[in-house]
Scaffold this motif. Structure first.
Motif, short mmCIF file in Angstrom:
data_model
loop_
_atom_site.label_atom_id
_atom_site.label_comp_id
_atom_site.label_asym_id
_atom_site.label_seq_id
_atom_site.Cartn_x
_atom_site.Cartn_y
_atom_site.Cartn_z
N LEU A 55 7.09 91.56 -18.88
CA LEU A 55 8.53 91.37 -19.09
C LEU A 55 8.79 90.72 -20.44
N THR A 56 7.98 89.74 -20.80
CA THR A 56 8.13 89.08 -22.09
C THR A 56 7.95 90.07 -23.23
N ARG A 57 6.91 90.88 -23.13
CA ARG A 57 6.66 91.90 -24.16
C ARG A 57 7.82 92.90 -24.24
N HIS A 58 8.34 93.28 -23.08
CA HIS A 58 9.46 94.22 -23.05
C HIS A 58 10.67 93.61 -23.75
N LEU A 59 10.96 92.35 -23.44
CA LEU A 59 12.11 91.70 -24.08
C LEU A 59 11.91 91.60 -25.59
N GLU A 60 10.70 91.26 -26.03
CA GLU A 60 10.43 91.12 -27.46
C GLU A 60 10.54 92.45 -28.20
N THR A 61 9.96 93.50 -27.62
CA THR A 61 9.87 94.75 -28.36
C THR A 61 11.04 95.68 -28.09
N CYS A 62 11.34 95.92 -26.83
CA CYS A 62 12.32 96.95 -26.47
C CYS A 62 13.76 96.44 -26.41
N VAL A 63 13.93 95.14 -26.15
CA VAL A 63 15.30 94.61 -26.07
C VAL A 63 15.68 93.96 -27.40
N LEU A 64 14.95 92.92 -27.79
CA LEU A 64 15.28 92.24 -29.05
C LEU A 64 14.98 93.13 -30.25
N GLY A 65 13.94 93.95 -30.14
CA GLY A 65 13.56 94.83 -31.24
C GLY A 65 14.22 96.19 -31.17
N HIS A 66 15.19 96.35 -30.28
CA HIS A 66 15.85 97.65 -30.09
C HIS A 66 16.42 98.17 -31.41
N GLY A 67 16.06 99.39 -31.73
CA GLY A 67 16.57 100.01 -32.95
C GLY A 67 15.77 99.68 -34.19
N SER A 68 14.73 98.84 -34.04
CA SER A 68 13.95 98.44 -35.22
C SER A 68 12.68 99.27 -35.39
N GLY A 69 12.41 100.13 -34.43
CA GLY A 69 11.17 100.90 -34.45
C GLY A 69 10.04 100.19 -33.74
N ALA A 70 10.29 98.99 -33.21
CA ALA A 70 9.26 98.22 -32.51
C ALA A 70 9.17 98.58 -31.02
N GLU A 71 10.09 99.42 -30.57
CA GLU A 71 10.13 99.76 -29.14
C GLU A 71 8.88 100.52 -28.73
N HIS A 72 8.64 100.50 -27.44
CA HIS A 72 7.55 101.29 -26.86
C HIS A 72 7.84 102.76 -27.13
N GLU A 73 6.80 103.54 -27.32
CA GLU A 73 6.98 104.95 -27.67
C GLU A 73 7.71 105.75 -26.59
N GLU A 86 19.24 97.50 -17.53
CA GLU A 86 17.83 97.78 -17.23
C GLU A 86 17.08 96.48 -16.95
N VAL A 87 17.28 95.47 -17.77
CA VAL A 87 16.62 94.18 -17.57
C VAL A 87 17.07 93.56 -16.24
N GLN A 88 18.35 93.67 -15.93
CA GLN A 88 18.85 93.14 -14.67
C GLN A 88 18.17 93.83 -13.48
N THR A 89 18.02 95.13 -13.54
CA THR A 89 17.37 95.88 -12.47
C THR A 89 15.91 95.48 -12.34
N VAL A 90 15.22 95.38 -13.46
CA VAL A 90 13.81 95.01 -13.45
C VAL A 90 13.64 93.60 -12.87
N LEU A 91 14.48 92.67 -13.31
CA LEU A 91 14.39 91.31 -12.80
C LEU A 91 14.68 91.23 -11.31
N SER A 92 15.68 91.96 -10.85
CA SER A 92 16.00 91.90 -9.41
C SER A 92 14.85 92.45 -8.58
N ARG A 93 14.16 93.46 -9.07
CA ARG A 93 12.99 93.99 -8.35
C ARG A 93 11.82 93.02 -8.43
N PHE A 94 11.61 92.46 -9.60
CA PHE A 94 10.48 91.58 -9.84
C PHE A 94 10.59 90.28 -9.03
N LEU A 95 11.80 89.78 -8.87
CA LEU A 95 12.00 88.48 -8.22
C LEU A 95 12.10 88.55 -6.70
N LYS A 96 12.00 89.75 -6.13
CA LYS A 96 12.06 89.86 -4.66
C LYS A 96 10.82 89.33 -4.02
#
Length: 96
Positions: A55-73, A86-96
Motif C-alpha cells: 500500500l505504501t509503494r502504491h501511494l508513493e508511485t501510483c497516487v502521489l506519482g500519478h502522471g509523472s511516469g512513476a506509476e506501475h506499468e 481506488e485507495v478507499q476501496t483497497v483500504l476498506s478491503r485491507f482493514l476487514k
C-alpha cells in the motif's frame, strides 16, 4: 517498482508461503491447537506487514506519482477522484 524491492517482496512472500505450509504440517501432525493458533497469528501479522508495504509503494508511485511516469506499468489512467476512490476501496478491503 525497481529490481531490489521486487526481490525483497518475493522473499517476503516466500517466507509467508513457508509459514502457511508449516501450518498445514502442524495440522496434519495433530499439533497442539495453541501452537497452530500462534503460527496463524504470525502469518496474519506477516501478511499485514506485506500489505502495508504494498500500500505504501502504491501511494508513493501510483497516487502521489500519478502522471509523472512513476506509476506501475499496469496502472490505468485515472482522475484524482478515481484514485481516491481506488485507495478507499483497497483500504476498506485491507482493514476487514
Amino acid at each position: 517498482m525497481g529490481h531490489e524491492p521486487d526481490k525483497k517482496l518475493k522473499a517476503r512472500v516466500n517466507r509467508i508461503a513457508g509459514q502457511v505450509a508449516g501450518i498445514q504440517r502442524m495440522v496434519e501432525e495433530g499439533r497442539y491447537c495453541v501452537e497452530v493458533l500462534n503460527q496463524i497469528a504470525a502469518v496474519r501479522s506477516a501478511l499485514d506487514a506485506l500489505g502495508v508495504e504494498l500500500l505504501t509503494r502504491h501511494l508513493e508511485t501510483c497516487v502521489l506519482g500519478h502522471g509523472s511516469g512513476a506509476e506501475h506499468e499496469h496502472a490505468k489512467p485515472m482522475s484524482k477522484d478515481e484514485l481516491v476512490a481506488e485507495v478507499q476501496t483497497v483500504l476498506s478491503r485491507f482493514l476487514k
